[in-house]
Design an enzyme around this catalytic site. Structure first.
Site, PDB file in Angstrom:
ATOM      1  N   LYS A 118      27.278 -25.527 -79.244  1.00 29.41           N
ATOM      2  CA  LYS A 118      26.287 -26.356 -78.551  1.00 29.41           C
ATOM      3  C   LYS A 118      26.273 -27.758 -79.153  1.00 29.41           C
ATOM      4  CE  LYS A 118      22.068 -27.531 -79.041  1.00 29.41           C
ATOM      5  NZ  LYS A 118      22.018 -28.918 -78.549  1.00 29.41           N
ATOM      6  N   GLU A 130      14.799 -29.342 -91.574  1.00 27.37           N
ATOM      7  CA  GLU A 130      13.715 -28.642 -90.878  1.00 27.37           C
ATOM      8  C   GLU A 130      14.263 -27.546 -89.952  1.00 27.37           C
ATOM      9  OE1 GLU A 130      11.765 -31.504 -88.486  1.00 27.37           O
ATOM     10  OE2 GLU A 130      10.345 -30.040 -87.654  1.00 27.37           O
ATOM     11  N   GLY A 143      17.297 -26.355 -90.055  1.00 24.55           N
ATOM     12  CA  GLY A 143      18.064 -25.443 -90.912  1.00 24.55           C
ATOM     13  C   GLY A 143      17.178 -24.324 -91.455  1.00 24.55           C
ATOM     14  N   GLU A 152      24.583 -27.074 -93.014  1.00 22.88           N
ATOM     15  CA  GLU A 152      24.879 -28.370 -93.631  1.00 22.88           C
ATOM     16  C   GLU A 152      23.743 -29.282 -93.221  1.00 22.88           C
ATOM     17  OE1 GLU A 152      25.501 -31.770 -94.208  1.00 22.88           O
ATOM     18  OE2 GLU A 152      27.186 -31.824 -92.801  1.00 22.88           O
ATOM     19  N   CYS A 176      24.564 -37.865 -93.142  1.00 20.14           N
ATOM     20  CA  CYS A 176      23.793 -36.985 -94.032  1.00 20.14           C
ATOM     21  C   CYS A 176      24.084 -37.286 -95.498  1.00 20.14           C
ATOM     22  CB  CYS A 176      24.076 -35.531 -93.705  1.00 20.14           C
ATOM     23  SG  CYS A 176      25.814 -35.180 -93.556  1.00 20.14           S
ATOM     24  N   GLU A 213      14.729 -38.558 -95.901  1.00 21.37           N
ATOM     25  CA  GLU A 213      15.913 -39.060 -95.219  1.00 21.37           C
ATOM     26  C   GLU A 213      15.467 -39.984 -94.079  1.00 21.37           C
ATOM     27  OE1 GLU A 213      18.212 -35.972 -93.202  1.00 21.37           O
ATOM     28  OE2 GLU A 213      20.020 -36.815 -94.096  1.00 21.37           O
TER      29      GLU A 213
HETATM   30  P1  NDP Z   1      18.205 -31.498 -85.338  1.00 19.39           P
HETATM   31  O1  NDP Z   1      18.362 -30.735 -86.577  1.00 19.39           O
HETATM   32  O2  NDP Z   1      17.016 -31.225 -84.477  1.00 19.39           O
HETATM   33  O3  NDP Z   1      19.494 -31.334 -84.407  1.00 19.39           O
HETATM   34  C1  NDP Z   1      20.716 -30.756 -84.759  1.00 19.39           C
HETATM   35  C2  NDP Z   1      21.185 -29.773 -83.687  1.00 19.39           C
HETATM   36  O4  NDP Z   1      20.345 -28.620 -83.661  1.00 19.39           O
HETATM   37  C3  NDP Z   1      21.149 -30.333 -82.272  1.00 19.39           C
HETATM   38  O5  NDP Z   1      22.206 -29.794 -81.534  1.00 19.39           O
HETATM   39  C4  NDP Z   1      19.797 -29.809 -81.787  1.00 19.39           C
HETATM   40  O6  NDP Z   1      19.674 -29.821 -80.397  1.00 19.39           O
HETATM   41  C5  NDP Z   1      19.809 -28.419 -82.363  1.00 19.39           C
HETATM   42  N1  NDP Z   1      18.479 -27.796 -82.492  1.00 19.39           N
HETATM   43  C6  NDP Z   1      17.250 -28.389 -82.502  1.00 19.39           C
HETATM   44  N2  NDP Z   1      16.283 -27.453 -82.678  1.00 19.39           N
HETATM   45  C7  NDP Z   1      16.895 -26.258 -82.788  1.00 19.39           C
HETATM   46  C8  NDP Z   1      16.448 -24.914 -83.000  1.00 19.39           C
HETATM   47  N3  NDP Z   1      15.154 -24.625 -83.143  1.00 19.39           N
HETATM   48  N4  NDP Z   1      17.357 -23.936 -83.082  1.00 19.39           N
HETATM   49  C9  NDP Z   1      18.675 -24.201 -82.971  1.00 19.39           C
HETATM   50  N5  NDP Z   1      19.162 -25.435 -82.757  1.00 19.39           N
HETATM   51  C10 NDP Z   1      18.297 -26.466 -82.682  1.00 19.39           C
HETATM   52  O7  NDP Z   1      18.261 -33.034 -85.682  1.00 19.39           O
HETATM   53  P2  NDP Z   1      17.630 -34.233 -84.825  1.00 19.39           P
HETATM   54  O8  NDP Z   1      18.615 -34.654 -83.855  1.00 19.39           O
HETATM   55  O9  NDP Z   1      16.272 -33.901 -84.292  1.00 19.39           O
HETATM   56  O10 NDP Z   1      17.457 -35.311 -85.948  1.00 19.39           O
HETATM   57  C11 NDP Z   1      16.283 -35.271 -86.757  1.00 19.39           C
HETATM   58  C12 NDP Z   1      16.600 -35.663 -88.165  1.00 19.39           C
HETATM   59  O11 NDP Z   1      17.514 -34.759 -88.732  1.00 19.39           O
HETATM   60  C13 NDP Z   1      17.280 -36.997 -88.314  1.00 19.39           C
HETATM   61  O12 NDP Z   1      16.365 -38.029 -88.308  1.00 19.39           O
HETATM   62  C14 NDP Z   1      17.977 -36.829 -89.620  1.00 19.39           C
HETATM   63  O13 NDP Z   1      17.080 -37.112 -90.668  1.00 19.39           O
HETATM   64  C15 NDP Z   1      18.356 -35.381 -89.641  1.00 19.39           C
HETATM   65  N6  NDP Z   1      19.738 -35.135 -89.230  1.00 19.39           N
HETATM   66  C16 NDP Z   1      20.625 -34.777 -90.185  1.00 19.39           C
HETATM   67  C17 NDP Z   1      21.940 -34.559 -89.842  1.00 19.39           C
HETATM   68  C18 NDP Z   1      22.937 -34.181 -90.842  1.00 19.39           C
HETATM   69  O14 NDP Z   1      24.125 -34.373 -90.606  1.00 19.39           O
HETATM   70  N7  NDP Z   1      22.546 -33.609 -91.950  1.00 19.39           N
HETATM   71  C19 NDP Z   1      22.433 -34.747 -88.484  1.00 19.39           C
HETATM   72  C20 NDP Z   1      21.401 -35.061 -87.536  1.00 19.39           C
HETATM   73  C21 NDP Z   1      20.121 -35.252 -87.927  1.00 19.39           C
HETATM   74  P3  NDP Z   1      19.113 -31.202 -79.735  1.00 19.39           P
HETATM   75  O15 NDP Z   1      20.146 -32.238 -79.936  1.00 19.39           O
HETATM   76  O16 NDP Z   1      18.912 -30.913 -78.327  1.00 19.39           O
HETATM   77  O17 NDP Z   1      17.818 -31.518 -80.424  1.00 19.39           O
END
Ligand code: NDP
Length: 483
Positions: free
Chosen positions: A185, A240, A242, A259, A293, A390
């Site tokens: 996804k 969160e 994760g 990750e 990240c 972050e």
């Molecule tokens: P998320 O953790 O929400 O998104 C990552 C992925 O998980 C997306 O595909 C998201 O879908 C999906 N997802 C969201 N909620 C769930 C759930 N309950 N169960 C399973 N999958 C889910 O990150 P955000 O895009 O909301 O970003 C928020 C913050 O996270 C950023 O501001 C940053 O601080 C951090 N972040 C860290 C990353 C890293 O590489 N460590 C990468 C991205 C964000 P969808 O896109 O539809 O929300």
């Protein structure tokens, strides 16, 4: 008097003619594109132009994808020799290289990152991941991971928006090399390169169902995490989410790799080569708009060089070109979404109210789209939220230290532990510091260097397990320790 010469750059836009974006996409299930039910728009964050309508995957779509992956696993992929699997991975890697420009343009349009980065970093590294893992497919028994390593089965993979195609490659390549099939996804705001990758799977004649792509939002991700037909979850994203995933899989037999976030310390000792260090600081925090990240978002400067480093850093930041991501001269592109921009604005305002001092170079930000000027905060202390959380944007928090021991204590004083940087000309100091730092990846006199052979992952709240290298393969094989 100091005189500076400035050059005017003519615009050098990349043409978007190479990509064909359909007005609407469905899911990729069982080797075919199938229509979706409800749709949502994906936009270009630099212009707010709607690029396409994307299917929001529901229960029936996830069920169908998991079923297709299970069938392909049982009937085809788990029975195929590693040598044959490797041929498909090589084929995919070669097609990604052939279509690299198309991928780069599409990534930049959907994500907002500069074309220079998608062209020179994201896409070549994604292809390299497939080449690297293609090489492993017929050598798994020699990897030191047991004499007869077996795949886990069907992997559910959820990826973020900051490196869309590269995160796909980090997930799909090792899973397939080890003999698993996948349901992936992509993130809601950046699904287009994953859908182009689905076309590449068709072009490579990958057996139907080995790779399935279901687009959607967090609710689609949750359906995948909780699906009983999944054997392994691989996730990259926020700490969160994760934690939600860790709780969901705890009572099940599913394997999991996570990750998550980071708040890396980039430590500058007083013997560091200052000019090179300044380049490394800029790369560490402004690469990919700081949506990284492992970004070097906490700069720790030894007090006796702090003034000089900050002076040179500000001069260097004056030269950063912010603007049209499709322009080949652009250094910093658009913030990926309105929501992420709001988060960056909010946390930066917290920095102001907590008493840190904000500085940005003068820059003309476009009126449409989502933009944030490269920013540094000085006078930051350990207690400030901008030193602990972050921000995931082009915002650097600067702290100082007096002794090497104090630097280590400050660097490790975080719930995260994904990466760190050390700048010093002394080898002994670099080795000493790298042994003290609790971070999965430590760069010395460089930053943000990635390679498929090198394991990547974090300590503490930065995640579980490693991706890349031999360690990353182990996370897709039965009965092998994941650390
Ligand atoms: P998320 O953790 O929400 O998104 C990552 C992925 O998980 C997306 O595909 C998201 O879908 C999906 N997802 C969201 N909620 C769930 C759930 N309950 N169960 C399973 N999958 C889910 O990150 P955000 O895009 O909301 O970003 C928020 C913050 O996270 C950023 O501001 C940053 O601080 C951090 N972040 C860290 C990353 C890293 O590489 N460590 C990468 C991205 C964000 P969808 O896109 O539809 O929300």
């Amino acid at each position: 008097m100091e005189t500076t010469m400035t050059f005017e750059y003519a615009p050098a836009p990349e043409s978007r003619a190479i990509v064909t974006i359909k007005p609407k996409y469905g899911h990729f299930i069982g080797g075919k594109f199938v229509p979706g039910g409800k749709h949502f728009p994906t936009i270009n964050p630099a212009t707010e132009e709607v690029l396409s309508q994307i299917a929001r995957g529901g229960k029936a779509d996830v069920d169908a994808a998991v079923k297709a992956a299970r069938k392909a696993y049982a009937n085809t992929w788990s029975k195929m020799s590693g040598k044959e699997r490797g041929k498909y991975l090589y084929r995919i890697a070669r097609i990604m290289q052939e279509r690299a420009r198309e991928f780069a343009v599409l990534e930049t349009l959907d994500n907002g990152k500069p074309i220079r980065e998608s062209r020179d970093t994201d896409i070549p590294l994604a292809a390299a991941h497939f080449f690297y893992h293609a090489g492993w497919a017929d050598k798994l028994e020699y990897a030191g991971l047991g004499t007869s390593p077996k795949p886990l089965g069907v992997a559910g993979q959820i990826i973020p928006w900051n490196f869309p195609l590269l995160m796909l490659a980090w997930k799909v390549a090792p899973a397939l090399a080890a003999g698993n099939t996948v349901v992936l996804k992509p993130a809601e705001s950046t699904p287009l390169t994953a859908l182009l990758f689905a076309e590449v799977c068709q072009q490579a004649e990958l057996p139907a169902g080995v790779v399935n792509i279901v687009t959607g939002d967090g609710s689609t991700g949750a359906l995948l995490v909780n699906h009983p037909g999944i054997d392994k979850i691989a996730f990259t994203g926020s700490t969160e989410v994760g934690k939600i995933i860790a709780r969901a899989v705890a009572p099940t037999k599913k394997s999991v790799t996570l990750e998550l976030g980071g708040k890396a310390a980039n430590i500058v000792f007083d013997d560091a080569p200052i000019d090179e260090t300044v380049e490394g600081i800029v790369n560490g925090i402004f690469f990919n708009q700081g949506h990284v990240c492992c970004a070097g978002s906490r700069l720790l400067l030894q007090e006796n060089v702090a003034e000089e480093v900050l002076h040179k850093l500000k001069n260097r930041m004056e030269k950063i070109r912010v603007g049209d991501p499709m322009d080949k001269n652009t250094d910093v592109g658009a913030i990926n979404s309105k929501e992420q921009l709001a988060k960056i604005i909010e946390l930066s305002a917290v920095g102001d109210s907590e008493g840190a001092e904000r500085w940005s170079p003068a820059c003309n930000l476009p009126s449409k789209g989502f933009w944030f000027a490269p920013t540094i905060f000085t006078g930051v202390t350990q207690a400030h939220r901008i030193a602990r959380e972050e921000i995931f944007g082009p915002v650097l928090s600067v702290l100082t230290f007096r002794t090497p021991q104090e630097a280590i204590e400050k660097a490790n004083n975080t719930p995260f532990g994904l990466s760190a940087g050390i700048w010093s000309e002394k080898g002994s100091r670099t080795l000493w510091a790298s042994q003290q730092l609790r971070a999965g990846v430590i760069w010395a006199n460089t930053f943000n260097k990635f390679d498929p052979t090198s394991p990547f992952g974090g300590y503490k709240e930065s995640g579980w397990g490693r991706e890349g290298g031999r360690h990353g393969l182990s996370a897709y094989l039965k009965g092998v320790s994941h650390e």
